[in-house]
Design a protein around this motif. Structure first.
Motif, mmCIF file in Angstrom:
data_model
loop_
_atom_site.group_PDB
_atom_site.id
_atom_site.type_symbol
_atom_site.label_atom_id
_atom_site.label_comp_id
_atom_site.label_asym_id
_atom_site.label_seq_id
_atom_site.Cartn_x
_atom_site.Cartn_y
_atom_site.Cartn_z
ATOM 1 N N THR A 55 0.456 -1.534 0.235
ATOM 2 C CA THR A 55 -0.604 0.008 -0.221
ATOM 3 C C THR A 55 0.895 1.219 0.014
ATOM 4 O O THR A 55 1.916 0.888 0.615
ATOM 5 C CB THR A 55 -1.205 0.141 1.523
ATOM 6 O OG1 THR A 55 0.026 -0.169 1.963
ATOM 7 C CG2 THR A 55 -1.817 -1.106 1.382
ATOM 8 N N PRO A 56 0.612 2.712 -0.944
ATOM 9 C CA PRO A 56 -1.171 2.861 -1.387
ATOM 10 C C PRO A 56 -0.751 1.856 -2.519
ATOM 11 O O PRO A 56 0.053 1.310 -3.064
ATOM 12 C CB PRO A 56 -1.335 3.772 -1.266
ATOM 13 C CG PRO A 56 0.053 4.297 -1.830
ATOM 14 C CD PRO A 56 0.886 3.834 -0.361
ATOM 15 N N THR A 57 -1.869 1.234 -3.021
ATOM 16 C CA THR A 57 -2.129 0.197 -4.208
ATOM 17 C C THR A 57 -2.386 1.681 -5.497
ATOM 18 O O THR A 57 -3.747 2.042 -5.172
ATOM 19 C CB THR A 57 -2.278 -1.421 -4.538
ATOM 20 O OG1 THR A 57 -2.562 -1.548 -3.221
ATOM 21 C CG2 THR A 57 -2.766 -1.388 -5.619
ATOM 22 N N THR A 58 -1.473 1.950 -6.555
ATOM 23 C CA THR A 58 -2.242 2.574 -7.432
ATOM 24 C C THR A 58 -3.613 2.695 -7.671
ATOM 25 O O THR A 58 -4.472 4.090 -8.163
ATOM 26 C CB THR A 58 -1.215 2.551 -9.008
ATOM 27 O OG1 THR A 58 -0.034 3.582 -8.462
ATOM 28 C CG2 THR A 58 -1.296 4.216 -10.025
ATOM 29 N N SER A 75 -16.775 5.935 -3.701
ATOM 30 C CA SER A 75 -17.471 6.015 -2.509
ATOM 31 C C SER A 75 -16.695 4.109 -1.799
ATOM 32 O O SER A 75 -17.054 3.707 -2.468
ATOM 33 C CB SER A 75 -18.323 6.162 -1.495
ATOM 34 O OG SER A 75 -18.612 7.623 -2.262
ATOM 35 N N ILE A 76 -15.569 4.363 -1.493
ATOM 36 C CA ILE A 76 -15.249 3.273 -0.443
ATOM 37 C C ILE A 76 -14.547 2.898 0.086
ATOM 38 O O ILE A 76 -14.993 4.098 1.368
ATOM 39 C CB ILE A 76 -14.583 2.387 -1.985
ATOM 40 C CG1 ILE A 76 -12.101 3.117 -1.566
ATOM 41 C CG2 ILE A 76 -13.791 2.670 -3.273
ATOM 42 C CD1 ILE A 76 -11.128 2.964 -1.767
ATOM 43 N N ALA A 100 -7.164 5.589 -7.859
ATOM 44 C CA ALA A 100 -7.317 6.203 -8.599
ATOM 45 C C ALA A 100 -9.149 5.434 -8.190
ATOM 46 O O ALA A 100 -9.974 6.932 -8.177
ATOM 47 C CB ALA A 100 -7.410 5.349 -9.787
ATOM 48 N N LEU A 101 -9.679 4.942 -7.949
ATOM 49 C CA LEU A 101 -9.998 4.522 -7.382
ATOM 50 C C LEU A 101 -11.406 4.980 -6.171
ATOM 51 O O LEU A 101 -12.624 5.569 -6.167
ATOM 52 C CB LEU A 101 -11.035 2.539 -7.378
ATOM 53 C CG LEU A 101 -12.620 2.150 -6.332
ATOM 54 C CD1 LEU A 101 -12.941 2.739 -8.221
ATOM 55 C CD2 LEU A 101 -12.514 1.002 -5.719
ATOM 56 N N ALA A 102 -10.597 5.208 -5.156
ATOM 57 C CA ALA A 102 -11.138 5.997 -3.904
ATOM 58 C C ALA A 102 -11.002 7.228 -4.037
ATOM 59 O O ALA A 102 -11.894 7.990 -4.033
ATOM 60 C CB ALA A 102 -9.734 5.319 -2.993
ATOM 61 N N LEU A 125 -3.785 6.931 3.036
ATOM 62 C CA LEU A 125 -3.075 6.556 1.822
ATOM 63 C C LEU A 125 -4.747 6.829 0.833
ATOM 64 O O LEU A 125 -4.231 6.458 -0.396
ATOM 65 C CB LEU A 125 -3.346 4.938 2.255
ATOM 66 C CG LEU A 125 -1.825 5.104 3.069
ATOM 67 C CD1 LEU A 125 -1.710 2.900 2.846
ATOM 68 C CD2 LEU A 125 -0.336 5.764 2.279
ATOM 69 N N TYR A 126 -5.781 6.472 1.145
ATOM 70 C CA TYR A 126 -7.413 6.561 0.409
ATOM 71 C C TYR A 126 -7.641 7.126 0.276
ATOM 72 O O TYR A 126 -7.653 7.718 2.159
ATOM 73 C CB TYR A 126 -7.499 4.872 -0.301
ATOM 74 C CG TYR A 126 -6.698 3.974 -0.216
ATOM 75 C CD1 TYR A 126 -6.555 3.430 -1.102
ATOM 76 C CD2 TYR A 126 -6.295 2.579 0.877
ATOM 77 C CE1 TYR A 126 -4.941 3.463 -1.565
ATOM 78 C CE2 TYR A 126 -5.794 1.523 0.323
ATOM 79 C CZ TYR A 126 -4.496 1.775 -0.439
ATOM 80 O OH TYR A 126 -4.387 0.285 -1.109
ATOM 81 N N ARG A 127 -8.218 8.361 -0.658
ATOM 82 C CA ARG A 127 -8.737 9.518 -0.014
ATOM 83 C C ARG A 127 -9.800 9.146 0.876
ATOM 84 O O ARG A 127 -11.449 8.241 0.611
ATOM 85 C CB ARG A 127 -9.645 9.979 -0.954
ATOM 86 C CG ARG A 127 -10.538 11.299 -0.559
ATOM 87 C CD ARG A 127 -11.094 11.792 -2.266
ATOM 88 N NE ARG A 127 -12.239 11.190 -2.957
ATOM 89 C CZ ARG A 127 -13.681 10.918 -2.607
ATOM 90 N NH1 ARG A 127 -13.807 12.031 -1.343
ATOM 91 N NH2 ARG A 127 -13.836 10.639 -3.871
#
Length: 353
Positions: A220-223, A233-234, A227-229, A263-265
Motif C-alpha cells: 500500500t498504497p496501491t495505485t 466512495s469505498i 485512483a478508485l478512491a 492512503l486512500y481518499r
C-alpha cells in the motif's frame, strides 16, 4: 538455453515467455565473456498492483547494459552486461511455478505461496514440491486489502455472503489468502456471488457498480485503489477479531498489519493482515550471477533508487532481508550475506546438491 533479444523489445511488458538472455543456468562468467547483453526476467503481477512498479525498480538497480557509464562515474551500479526486464504475470502462484520450470529467471512472490510451493503443502499438496525454489531477499510487507463500495453495505467479512465479490485470478496469491479468510469467517466461495477477475478488472467493475467488493494482496498504497478512491466512495473492510487471531495462530506467514489513514481518499486507518513480498529464483541459476545480483540490490546507490521510486521501495531494507523467508536462500545470495557476517538461520541453508 537463453536467446538474444533486440534492445527494442525491452520496452515491452509483458515479454513473451521465451524472451531469455543466454547462459544463465550454464555459467554466468562464460556468458558474460561473450560481451553481449544477457537478459534476466523478473516476474511480477498485475500492472494495477505493487509488484510491477517495485519489480521495475529492482530491474533498474541490477541492470548495467553493455556500453553503460561506470558506476563510479554516475552510471548504473548493476551487474555488468545484465539487462533485467519486468514481466507482468497473474501473480505469486504463477510466478513460483514459472520459476520452478525455468520459464522465469526470478520473480516476486508472497511468502505463504513460496512456502507452500516449496514444501508441497496447502494449495500445492496435489503436486510434487517445487524444491528448486530459492530466495534472494525478503522485500516488504503486503497488506490484505478487502475493498468494498460504500453502497454495498459491506462492513465486515461476514457481510460478503451473497455479495458480488472478486477473489482475484486463479493462480494468484490473493485468491489463496481470500479463501483462507473466508473460511475463518465460516464462508466458502459458494456462499458468495464470486468472481475471479484481475485487480484491474475488479476496480473497473466496482467503479461501474457491477461488483460489491474485492480482495487484493499488495503493498500500500496501491495505485489502482488510489485512483478508485478518488472517484468512488469505498471502504476498507477490517480483517480482525477472533477469526483473524485464529489465522495468525494457524499460519505463521500471516502477520498483524494496518493500512494507515489517508492512503486512500476518505478511508480511515484499517486493521488487517499482511504477508511478506519476497524475491525468488531457481536453484539452477548460476551462483556467481545471483551473488552479483544480490550485491547490486544492496548497493548504496540502490537505496536512493528505492526511496525515490515507490513508497514500498522505502521499506526494502538490508536489515530485514532474511525476515519471514520460508524457502532456502540461493547459494549466490547465501555467499553474499555470509561474507557480510549476517547470521543466516539453518533453515535458510540450501540443500546439499
Amino acid at each position: 538455453m537463453l536467446r538474444r533479444q533486440f534492445l527494442s523489445g525491452l520496452a515491452l511488458a509483458p515479454l513473451a515467455a521465451g524472451a531469455l538472455g543466454s547462459g544463465l543456468a550454464a555459467g554466468w562468467p562464460a556468458a558474460r565473456a561473450q560481451d553481449s547483453p544477457i537478459f534476466f526476467r523478473i516476474g511480477t503481477g498485475s500492472t494495477a498492483g505493487t509488484y510491477f512498479p517495485v519489480g521495475g525498480l529492482i530491474a533498474s538497480a541490477i541492470s548495467h547494459p553493455p556500453g553503460s557509464r561506470p558506476c563510479d562515474s554516475g552510471g548504473s551500479c548493476g551487474v555488468p552486461g545484465l539487462i533485467a526486464v519486468v514481466q507482468s504475470t497473474e501473480g505469486s502462484v504463477y510466478n513460483v511455478q514459472a520459476v520452478a520450470k525455468g520459464q522465469l529467471e526470478s520473480a516476486l512472490s508472497q511468502a505463504d505461496v513460496a512456502y507452500w510451493a516449496y514444501h508441497g503443502e496447502g494449495p500445492f499438496a496435489e503436486q510434487p514440491p517445487l524444491s528448486n525454489l530459492r530466495a534472494i531477499a525478503n522485500l516488504y510487507p503486503e497488506s490484505v486489502q478487502l475493498v468494498a463500495s460504500v453502497a454495498s453495505g459491506v462492513r465486515s467479512v461476514a457481510d460478503l455472503a451473497d455479495k458480488r465479490v472478486s477473489i482475484d485470478l486463479d493462480g494468484s496469491g490473493t485468491q489463496i489468502d481470500a479463501k483462507l479468510i473466508l473460511k475463518a469467517w465460516g464462508l466458502t466461495p459458494e456462499d458468495l456471488d464470486v468472481r475471479t477477475v484481475s485487480a484491474n478488472e475488479a476496480v473497473e467493475q466496482l467503479r461501474e457498480g457491477e461488483l460489491d467488493a474485492f480482495f487484493y494482496v499488495a503493498g500500500t498504497p496501491t495505485t489502482a485503489i488510489e485512483a478508485l478512491a478518488r472517484d468512488t466512495s469505498i471502504r476498507l473492510v477490517p480483517i480482525d477479531g477472533e477469526p483473524a487471531e485464529r489465522l495468525l495462530e494457524d499460519y505463521p506467514f500471516f502477520a498483524r498489519g494496518f493500512i494507515a489513514a489517508g492512503l486512500y481518499r476518505s478511508v480511515p486507518s484499517t486493521v488487517t493482515l499482511s504477508v511478506g513480498a519476497q524475491w525468488i529464483c531457481s536453484a539452477e541459476i548460476d551462483e556467481a550471477l545471483i551473488y552479483e545480483v544480490t550485491t547490486a540490490l544492496w548497493h548504496e546507490n540502490t537505496r536512493r533508487l528505492l526511496d525515490a521510486g515507490h513508497q514500498k521501495g522505502r521499506l526494502i531494507a538490508y536489515g530485514t532481508a532474511l525476515n519471514s523467508l520460508g524457502i532456502p536462500l540461493h547459494r549466490g545470495a547465501l555467499r553474499y550475506y555470509r561474507e557480510r557476517r549476517v547470521i543466516v538461520p539453518d533453515v535458510l541453508e540450501p540443500p546439499t546438491p
